[in-house]
Design a protein around this motif. Structure first.
Motif, PDB file in Angstrom:
ATOM      1  N   ASP A 148      43.939 -22.228  93.951  1.00  0.00           N
ATOM      2  CA  ASP A 148      42.557 -22.678  94.149  1.00  0.00           C
ATOM      3  C   ASP A 148      42.363 -23.246  95.558  1.00  0.00           C
ATOM      4  N   PHE A 149      43.329 -24.041  95.997  1.00  0.00           N
ATOM      5  CA  PHE A 149      43.226 -24.651  97.325  1.00  0.00           C
ATOM      6  C   PHE A 149      43.257 -23.587  98.428  1.00  0.00           C
ATOM      7  N   ILE A 150      44.176 -22.619  98.300  1.00  0.00           N
ATOM      8  CA  ILE A 150      44.286 -21.567  99.321  1.00  0.00           C
ATOM      9  C   ILE A 150      43.022 -20.715  99.354  1.00  0.00           C
ATOM     10  N   ALA A 151      42.491 -20.379  98.163  1.00  0.00           N
ATOM     11  CA  ALA A 151      41.277 -19.568  98.100  1.00  0.00           C
ATOM     12  C   ALA A 151      40.099 -20.307  98.730  1.00  0.00           C
ATOM     13  N   PHE A 152      40.009 -21.596  98.496  1.00  0.00           N
ATOM     14  CA  PHE A 152      38.929 -22.389  99.102  1.00  0.00           C
ATOM     15  C   PHE A 152      39.072 -22.413 100.626  1.00  0.00           C
ATOM     16  N   ARG A 153      40.317 -22.503 101.105  1.00  0.00           N
ATOM     17  CA  ARG A 153      40.552 -22.502 102.550  1.00  0.00           C
ATOM     18  C   ARG A 153      40.132 -21.162 103.166  1.00  0.00           C
ATOM     19  N   PHE A 154      40.454 -20.044 102.493  1.00  0.00           N
ATOM     20  CA  PHE A 154      40.046 -18.716 102.971  1.00  0.00           C
ATOM     21  C   PHE A 154      38.525 -18.583 103.001  1.00  0.00           C
ATOM     22  N   GLN A 155      37.883 -19.107 101.961  1.00  0.00           N
ATOM     23  CA  GLN A 155      36.424 -19.009 101.881  1.00  0.00           C
ATOM     24  C   GLN A 155      35.757 -19.807 103.000  1.00  0.00           C
ATOM     25  N   SER A 156      36.286 -20.980 103.315  1.00  0.00           N
ATOM     26  CA  SER A 156      35.716 -21.819 104.367  1.00  0.00           C
ATOM     27  C   SER A 156      35.873 -21.165 105.732  1.00  0.00           C
ATOM     28  N   SER A 157      37.055 -20.596 106.005  1.00  0.00           N
ATOM     29  CA  SER A 157      37.297 -19.988 107.319  1.00  0.00           C
ATOM     30  C   SER A 157      36.533 -18.687 107.506  1.00  0.00           C
ATOM     31  N   SER A 158      36.200 -18.007 106.407  1.00  0.00           N
ATOM     32  CA  SER A 158      35.473 -16.733 106.514  1.00  0.00           C
ATOM     33  C   SER A 158      33.985 -16.933 106.734  1.00  0.00           C
ATOM     34  N   GLY A 159      33.482 -18.151 106.485  1.00  0.00           N
ATOM     35  CA  GLY A 159      32.073 -18.431 106.722  1.00  0.00           C
ATOM     36  C   GLY A 159      31.147 -17.994 105.600  1.00  0.00           C
ATOM     37  N   THR A 160      31.697 -17.552 104.467  1.00  0.00           N
ATOM     38  CA  THR A 160      30.863 -17.137 103.344  1.00  0.00           C
ATOM     39  C   THR A 160      30.497 -18.341 102.486  1.00  0.00           C
ATOM     40  N   GLU A 161      29.388 -18.221 101.773  1.00  0.00           N
ATOM     41  CA  GLU A 161      28.910 -19.334 100.953  1.00  0.00           C
ATOM     42  C   GLU A 161      29.619 -19.400  99.605  1.00  0.00           C
ATOM     43  N   LEU A 162      30.058 -18.255  99.082  1.00  0.00           N
ATOM     44  CA  LEU A 162      30.656 -18.200  97.748  1.00  0.00           C
ATOM     45  C   LEU A 162      32.088 -17.700  97.819  1.00  0.00           C
ATOM     46  N   THR A 163      32.911 -18.220  96.914  1.00  0.00           N
ATOM     47  CA  THR A 163      34.280 -17.732  96.802  1.00  0.00           C
ATOM     48  C   THR A 163      34.283 -16.456  95.974  1.00  0.00           C
ATOM     49  N   ASP A 164      35.061 -15.445  96.433  1.00  0.00           N
ATOM     50  CA  ASP A 164      35.043 -14.143  95.768  1.00  0.00           C
ATOM     51  C   ASP A 164      36.474 -13.662  95.529  1.00  0.00           C
ATOM     52  N   ILE A 165      36.578 -12.503  94.930  1.00  0.00           N
ATOM     53  CA  ILE A 165      37.884 -11.942  94.541  1.00  0.00           C
ATOM     54  C   ILE A 165      38.844 -11.833  95.721  1.00  0.00           C
ATOM     55  N   PRO A 166      38.428 -11.344  96.913  1.00  0.00           N
ATOM     56  CA  PRO A 166      39.400 -11.233  98.020  1.00  0.00           C
ATOM     57  C   PRO A 166      40.032 -12.561  98.402  1.00  0.00           C
ATOM     58  N   HIS A 167      39.316 -13.671  98.249  1.00  0.00           N
ATOM     59  CA  HIS A 167      39.898 -14.962  98.596  1.00  0.00           C
ATOM     60  C   HIS A 167      41.064 -15.301  97.669  1.00  0.00           C
ATOM     61  N   TYR A 168      40.928 -15.018  96.375  1.00  0.00           N
ATOM     62  CA  TYR A 168      42.005 -15.313  95.420  1.00  0.00           C
ATOM     63  C   TYR A 168      43.150 -14.315  95.539  1.00  0.00           C
ATOM     64  N   VAL A 169      42.828 -13.038  95.809  1.00  0.00           N
ATOM     65  CA  VAL A 169      43.905 -12.055  95.982  1.00  0.00           C
ATOM     66  C   VAL A 169      44.720 -12.393  97.220  1.00  0.00           C
ATOM     67  N   GLY A 170      44.031 -12.783  98.314  1.00  0.00           N
ATOM     68  CA  GLY A 170      44.748 -13.220  99.508  1.00  0.00           C
ATOM     69  C   GLY A 170      45.573 -14.460  99.230  1.00  0.00           C
ATOM     70  N   GLY A 171      45.059 -15.339  98.367  1.00  0.00           N
ATOM     71  CA  GLY A 171      45.814 -16.536  97.999  1.00  0.00           C
ATOM     72  C   GLY A 171      47.066 -16.197  97.220  1.00  0.00           C
ATOM     73  N   ILE A 172      46.974 -15.216  96.311  1.00  0.00           N
ATOM     74  CA  ILE A 172      48.166 -14.797  95.549  1.00  0.00           C
ATOM     75  C   ILE A 172      49.257 -14.308  96.492  1.00  0.00           C
ATOM     76  N   LEU A 173      48.872 -13.532  97.509  1.00  0.00           N
ATOM     77  CA  LEU A 173      49.854 -13.025  98.468  1.00  0.00           C
ATOM     78  C   LEU A 173      50.466 -14.154  99.298  1.00  0.00           C
ATOM     79  N   GLU A 174      49.742 -15.276  99.442  1.00  0.00           N
ATOM     80  CA  GLU A 174      50.230 -16.409 100.232  1.00  0.00           C
ATOM     81  C   GLU A 174      51.127 -17.340  99.428  1.00  0.00           C
ATOM     82  N   LEU A 175      51.065 -17.277  98.097  1.00  0.00           N
ATOM     83  CA  LEU A 175      51.833 -18.206  97.266  1.00  0.00           C
ATOM     84  C   LEU A 175      53.335 -18.028  97.470  1.00  0.00           C
ATOM     85  N   SER A 176      54.020 -19.135  97.508  1.00  0.00           N
ATOM     86  CA  SER A 176      55.485 -19.083  97.593  1.00  0.00           C
ATOM     87  C   SER A 176      56.078 -19.354  96.208  1.00  0.00           C
ATOM     88  N   GLU A 177      57.188 -18.726  95.921  1.00  0.00           N
ATOM     89  CA  GLU A 177      57.905 -18.904  94.647  1.00  0.00           C
ATOM     90  C   GLU A 177      57.017 -18.552  93.453  1.00  0.00           C
TER      91      GLU A 177
END
Length: 731
Positions: free
Chosen positions: A86-115
């Motif tokens: 959730d935290f990573i997806a929110f960070r992606f959404q803020s940096s992208s400049g979009t108003e709403l969080t969407d599927i690409p933000h969470y998919v990108g977050g999954i790829l960023e997760l460690s362990e």
């Protein structure tokens, strides 16, 4: 955290799957599992890995996870890794400049997760192509967002976003002045029953688009026939149509939307297509595939909507003429370049607009001068565009300077000198005539014994400044003939330096072969180097006001003379791409040693009065073709090197050496016998002044070099050079 409806559905399904599986925590693996059922994720992943296999691997993972007993009532909680996601997806959404969080933000977050097992398995499926997968996913989501947004908009607003209504913006453009005949012909074609589509063909800058803005103004003011009253002109831009199209059919769909919208709005509407040649081949994926021009043919035939196209002659012949069907449906109207008087009328009418914008005043003489000088010196552009640019540039220059607010000839000449590199225009009021008058004495101070050569060169320059030369010829076309080392090349160097212009030199010994001559104007199409252009034509376009030196012209292949014929006759040369190079502000100087082997004949016999140069001139007339010699403005025979000339040259060389020594704080005194020694060793009629350079370099400079580096002149000082034991020595 605000989310899209698409993402809310995914999370609802993930919670449902977690509860059905009786899992204690909602994990990223639950989210990845339900994402395989999402259309955008499924389509993007399918390009890299089979989504069904990913789903099976996740199901196998859940068989190894402990389940909550069925009789136990519980509510799943978010796992620690889900909180991280959730935290990573929110960070992606803020940096992208979009108003709403969407599927690409969470998919990108999954790829960023460690362990995380979800991250491991997704990365394994993508096999190092994470960035490509994310790019595809983002494109699909954005495309679907656009499609969903388009469904909610009115059809009327969809196509109007892709065009510009010229009726609403004509007041922001320069008013149309003149062009009555072309405008009348355009209106006449528009009023036809069939094939009522005008096609404006003309050079860039002659006012093709301005003609349509003028037509839009006439329609708004009601100064058109009844049939065209109330018509709307919509400008179609190919760049806007192509921007953002991802899939085959997007581009065609936009064209159809525009055409249908224009037709529904009314039968009198007009579609204006600037650079209409870009339609031919636009949107086609291969030869024979349908392109944009084929899509417009039904609308061209129907008569419900009229089209106006514009293009240049080059693009028309290269692209548009290939589509015979398009040519048949348009009526060609040529838009010629306005004459000088027409251009003056146009610019005078536009004058108040630019005066108001820049806060300046243009004198009437400045406007007329700008038109005349642009015609004379700017040859790669067309009226009236090049004149309007000139006065606009002069107004901008006045804004940033601390000058008066009135623009005259001087200001126009200054701008022209910078843009066209044509300096000291004779028509400007502030030409430095005193500097021009002293040109010959200044050159005579540097070149000795060649008064006739300097006289012809200086007179050519002065007559051009006086406006007495043919405007369609170079300033001068001179052939310098004489033995080596008498100053032929030096005259060209000094002339360029004194005039403050560039010396463009070509060594003709590099063009002895037939195929090398083509490098001057460019290789023919299909040959190596075709894209490079011509060396000579490019150099003159870069420096149109220069001294062009063709050194040792007799060594070049005879084909070079054919190229130079049109340069000396019409001051123009065309390269392999059809571009013109203008030689009207060029001083063309060619040097020749032809007949040097016959120069010794000058002294045969008692009291022979034939100079070495005259003997060489006889051979020159045999070497060059009569038509080549006949086009020269002068053939200059350089005098033989005499002892008096050699003395003056030696003094000049020693002054140049003194200037270099002065930088080292060294002063040199040359005794009389040392000077005579250098003169005796350096003067030979066969080698001219070049022998002087060798003697100074080999006999005098080594002595000074040793003292400056290792001797008594390390820190400067005075030195005397004299003769001892038959050689130059210090002391």
């Amino acid at each position: 955290m605000a989310t899209t409806e698409r993402l809310k559905v995914v999370f609802n399904h993930a919670w449902a799957y977690c509860i059905n599986n009786r899992n204690e925590f909602l994990m990223p693996e639950h989210l990845l599992y339900v994402l395989t059922e999402n259309d955008e994720f499924y389509t993007a992943l399918n390009m890299f890995y089979n989504p069904k296999k990913l789903k099976e691997r996740i199901e196998e993972f859940f068989t190894q996870i402990d389940r909550i007993p069925d009789d136990y009532d519980y509510k799943p909680q978010l796992s620690f890794q889900m909180d991280q996601l959730d935290f990573i997806a929110f960070r992606f959404q803020s940096s992208s400049g979009t108003e709403l969080t969407d599927i690409p933000h969470y998919v990108g977050g999954i790829l960023e997760l460690s362990e995380s097992w979800a991250s491991f398995i997704l990365r394994d499926c993508l096999d190092g192509r994470d960035a490509e997968f994310m790019s595809e996913l983002i494109s699909l989501v954005e495309y679907n967002n656009f499609e969903e947004k388009s469904k909610d908009e009115e059809v009327d607003q969809q196509w109007k976003r892709l065009v510009v209504c010229m009726n609403e913006h004509y007041q922001q453009q320069n008013p149309l002045i003149g062009r009555e005949a072309e405008l009348q012909r355009t209106i006449q074609v528009l009023c036809r029953c069939e094939k009522n589509n005008p096609l404006h063909v003309g050079e860039p800058g002659v006012g093709k688009t301005a003609l349509i803005w003028g037509l839009a103004q006439m329609i708004e003011e009601g100064r058109v026939p009844k049939r065209l009253l109330g018509s709307r002109i919509y400008q179609l831009d190919m760049g806007t149509l192509l921007a953002g199209t991802h899939y085959r059919g997007d581009f065609e769909n936009r064209i159809k939307q525009i055409m249908d919208g224009v037709c529904e709005e009314g039968n009198n509407n007009i579609v204006y297509i600037d650079e209409i040649h870009t339609l031919v081949g636009a949107g086609a994926t291969s030869d024979g595939a349908m392109d944009a021009s084929n899509m417009l043919k039904p609308y061209l035939e129907s008569g419900n909507v009229r089209f106006i196209g514009s293009t240049t002659y080059d693009e028309y012949n290269r692209y548009f003429s290939r589509s015979k069907g398009m040519i048949r449906r348009f009526q060609q109207i040529d838009i010629p370049e306005p004459t000088s008087d027409e251009t003056k009328h146009i610019v005078h009418q536009l004058q108040p607009r630019y005066e108001e914008f820049h806060g300046v005043k243009y004198s009437d003489e400045a406007i007329d001068f700008a038109v005349e000088m642009s015609i004379k010196h700017i040859h790669d552009r067309f009226l009236p565009d090049k004149v309007i640019d000139l006065i606009d540039e002069a107004g901008a220059a006045m804004e940033i300077g601390d000058n008066d607010s009135v623009i005259g000839k001087k200001e126009i000449a200054d701008v022209l000198a910078k843009t066209c590199k044509v300096d000291a225009l004779s028509e400007a009021a502030d030409v430095d005539y005193q500097n021009l008058e002293s040109l010959a004495p200044r050159m005579l101070e540097q070149i000795y014994g060649q008064d006739e050569a300097i006289r012809q060169v200086v007179e050519s320059v002065q007559m051009s400044r006086a406006g007495l030369l043919d405007d369609n010829k170079p300033l001068a076309s001179l052939l310098f003939v004489g033995p080596t080392g008498v100053g032929k090349t030096e005259v060209a160097r000094v002339l360029a330096r004194e005039l403050g212009i560039e010396l463009v030199r070509f060594d003709m010994s590099e063009y002895t072969e037939k195929h090398t001559v083509a490098k001057l104007i460019g290789s023919p199409a299909g040959y190596v180097g075709y894209e490079d252009g011509g060396l000579l034509t490019d150099a003159i376009r870069k420096s149109p006001n220069c001294v062009l030196l063709l050194d040792e012209i007799e060594k070049a292949h005879e084909d070079i003379y054919n190229i130079l014929l049109q340069v000396m006759d019409y001051a123009r040369l065309t390269d392999n791409k059809g571009r013109h190079a203008d030689f009207r502000n060029v001083v063309l100087i060619m040097t020749s040693n032809a007949g040097a082997q016959y120069a010794s004949q000058a002294s045969v016999g008692f009291q022979s009065s034939v100079s070495r140069g005259d003997a060489m001139m006889r051979q020159v007339k045999k070497t060059f073709k009569p038509e080549f010699l006949n086009r020269l403005s002068g053939s200059v025979v350089f005098n033989d090197m005499s002892r008096e000339m050699a003395t003056l040259i030696l003094q000049k060389k020693l002054r140049e050496l003194d200037a270099k020594l002065e930088a080292k704080h060294v002063s040199m005194t040359l005794s009389t016998d040392a000077f005579d020694y250098l003169l005796k060793e350096g003067f030979t009629p066969e080698y001219g002044a070049r022998e002087m350079d060798r003697v100074i370099a080999q006999r005098l400079k080594p002595i000074l070099m040793r003292e400056i580096l290792f001797g008594s002149l390390k820190d400067g000082g005075n030195v005397t050079i004299s003769i001892k034991d038959g050689s130059l020595q210090i002391g």
